[in-house]
Write an enzyme that holds these catalytic residues in place. Structure first.
Site, PDB file in Angstrom:
ATOM      1  CE  LYS A  13     -13.548   8.802 -17.693  1.00  0.00           C
ATOM      2  NZ  LYS A  13     -13.561   9.306 -16.392  1.00  0.00           N
ATOM      3  CG  ASP A  26     -10.628  16.924 -13.703  1.00  0.00           C
ATOM      4  OD1 ASP A  26      -9.967  16.433 -14.640  1.00  0.00           O
ATOM      5  OD2 ASP A  26     -11.604  16.348 -13.191  1.00  0.00           O
ATOM      6  CE1 TYR A  53     -18.468  12.017 -14.104  1.00  0.00           C
ATOM      7  CE2 TYR A  53     -17.072  12.018 -12.161  1.00  0.00           C
ATOM      8  CZ  TYR A  53     -17.947  11.375 -13.010  1.00  0.00           C
ATOM      9  OH  TYR A  53     -18.320  10.077 -12.755  1.00  0.00           O
ATOM     10  NE  ARG A 113      -2.759   0.374   3.448  1.00  0.00           N
ATOM     11  CZ  ARG A 113      -2.083   0.619   4.583  1.00  0.00           C
ATOM     12  NH1 ARG A 113      -1.451   1.756   4.755  1.00  0.00           N
ATOM     13  NH2 ARG A 113      -2.041  -0.272   5.544  1.00  0.00           N
TER      14      ARG A 113
HETATM   15  C1  LIG Z   1     -13.458  15.397 -15.998  1.00  0.00           C
HETATM   16  C2  LIG Z   1     -13.529  14.196 -15.078  1.00  0.00           C
HETATM   17  N1  LIG Z   1     -12.884  14.214 -13.917  1.00  0.00           N
HETATM   18  C3  LIG Z   1     -12.942  13.173 -13.068  1.00  0.00           C
HETATM   19  C4  LIG Z   1     -13.663  12.033 -13.352  1.00  0.00           C
HETATM   20  C5  LIG Z   1     -13.719  10.903 -12.369  1.00  0.00           C
HETATM   21  O1  LIG Z   1     -12.851   9.884 -12.743  1.00  0.00           O
HETATM   22  P1  LIG Z   1     -13.052   8.341 -12.347  1.00  0.00           P
HETATM   23  O2  LIG Z   1     -14.253   7.869 -13.059  1.00  0.00           O
HETATM   24  O3  LIG Z   1     -11.762   7.703 -12.792  1.00  0.00           O
HETATM   25  O4  LIG Z   1     -13.216   8.290 -10.870  1.00  0.00           O
HETATM   26  C6  LIG Z   1     -14.351  11.968 -14.566  1.00  0.00           C
HETATM   27  C7  LIG Z   1     -15.130  10.762 -14.893  1.00  0.00           C
HETATM   28  O5  LIG Z   1     -15.851  10.707 -15.876  1.00  0.00           O
HETATM   29  C8  LIG Z   1     -14.291  13.078 -15.443  1.00  0.00           C
HETATM   30  O6  LIG Z   1     -14.953  13.080 -16.627  1.00  0.00           O
END
Ligand SMILES: Cc1ncc(COP(=O)(O)O)c(C=O)c1O
Length: 378
Positions: free
Chosen positions: A194, A169, A98, A46
């Protein structure tokens, strides 16, 4: 080194015990110690894992950060960053993020006496007037799904004037197109699920930092809270980043083609893509990013029209997520942004006719043909 070279080599030394060119998957829970306190820097998986560390070094190099820490998902990475905020402090969040990020701020962070203000961050001057004091500013740019552009350098300066941090982000752009730390941001977060992984076969997240103090805290939280990225997922993302530069060029090429095609269609009311010169954030985006990417939203005017299109597409797959080599199409109001209330969606413009497309790496002609025949059913 250039970006594509870093994609392939940064953080990845041939394995010292065998010479294997590819970092092995260290699928182990612990490490044998020679005596009390005598070990090779690895005690428990971990806390430290060589596959994960190789990925973290790779991602830190791509985002031009000093260090990076990987977590079990993009949301786990976001959660780790939010642990920098203390009870009684305020955070400002760009109003269109998101849906899962919105949920984390409103339903989880609120329980720890942290107040979140959701404000339009696409107008930095207006935000300066309305934001008040805060400890952290959290933005996406372009935003999910309305593709609003926020000026990273202006927002970093705004946050720093208040002694606050700017976290970005950067999932939609990837470091191939946009590197917020170079523009003054303090922390970059990705859902590695992604574009970074790029193959729709892993869920993960990363936080990349500039300063040593944040690195120490994020490493501490990674171990203390334990939401670590597994060795296999770390290996998958490392394999993914090797082709990031190649894939992003292709995504961009196809994104351009699909955005232009959608804009010519009479049944499409509006197309949201920062590459159009009349997009309100076009100039800012051009200044801070080297491409426009492959995320596009378009409004078909009604839920029924969106439903008909989504039932007819064949090559574009209806599904949550984005950034894979295969084209994914989704309906934000009922899928990724269902966590917003109907009133919040309405106020933002996430209307029932809105469709979001993550344009993949297929032949652009095939994608345009698929969307064209599905539009005939609308
Ligand atoms: C812009 C963005 N940030 C964060 C996330 C969250 O990521 P995760 O699904 O890997 O937890 C997403 C998920 O679709 C996203 O589109």
């Amino acid at each position: 080194m250039g970006f594509a070279t870093d994609c392939i080599h940064a953080g990845q030394e041939p394995d010292p015990s065998t010479g294997a060119i590819i970092t092995p998957i260290f699928q182990t829970s612990t490490y044998v110690q020679e005596g009390i306190g005598q070990h090779k820097g690895y005690e428990y998986a971990r806390t430290q894992n060589p596959t994960r560390r190789a990925l973290e070094k790779n991602l830190a190099a791509l985002e031009k950060g000093s260090d990076a820490y990987c977590y079990a998902s993009g949301m786990a990475a976001t959660h780790a960053v939010l642990s920098l905020v203390k009870a009684g402090q305020r955070v400002v969040v760009s109003d269109n993020v998101y849906g899962g990020t919105h949920r984390l701020f409103t339903k989880v962070l609120s329980r720890y006496a942290v107040e979140s203000a959701f404000l339009d961050a696409s107008d930095a001057a207006a935000l300066e007037r309305s934001a008040g004091e805060f400890a952290l500013l959290w933005i996406e740019t372009p935003t999910n799904p309305l593709m609003k552009v926020c000026d990273i350098a202006a927002l970093a300066a705004l946050a720093h004037r208040r002694g606050a941090l700017l976290a970005v982000d950067n999932t939609f752009m990837s470091p191939f197109f946009q590197r917020p730390l170079e523009l003054g941001a303090d922390i970059v977060v990705h859902s590695t699920t992604k574009f970074l992984n790029g193959h729709s076969d892993s869920v993960g997240g990363v936080a990349v930092v500039r300063c040593e103090e944040h690195a120490r805290w994020l490493q501490f939280v990674q171990n203390a809270a334990g939401a670590i990225l597994s060795p296999f997922d770390s290996w998958l993302v490392l394999r993914g980043t090797k082709t990031l530069a190649l894939r992003m060029e292709r995504h961009e090429h196809n994104g351009r083609r699909v955005a232009a095609f959608l804009r010519e269609q009479g049944k499409v009311r509006r197309v949201y893509w920062p590459g159009f010169p009349d997009h309100p954030g076009h100039d800012v985006h051009r200044r801070q990013a080297s491409g426009f990417g492959a995320m596009i939203a378009f409004d078909l005017g009604s839920l029924e029209a969106a439903r008909r299109l989504l039932a007819k597409v064949r090559l574009c797959s209806l599904g949550e997520s984005l950034g894979g080599i295969e084209t994914l199409i989704s309906h934000p109001a009922t899928m990724t942004h269902a966590g917003y209330s109907a009133a919040e969606r309405e106020a933002l413009g996430i209307v029932d006719g809105l469709v979001r497309i993550s344009v993949g790496c297929e032949d652009a002609d095939d994608l345009v043909a698929d969307l064209g025949s599905a539009l005939e059913a609308v």
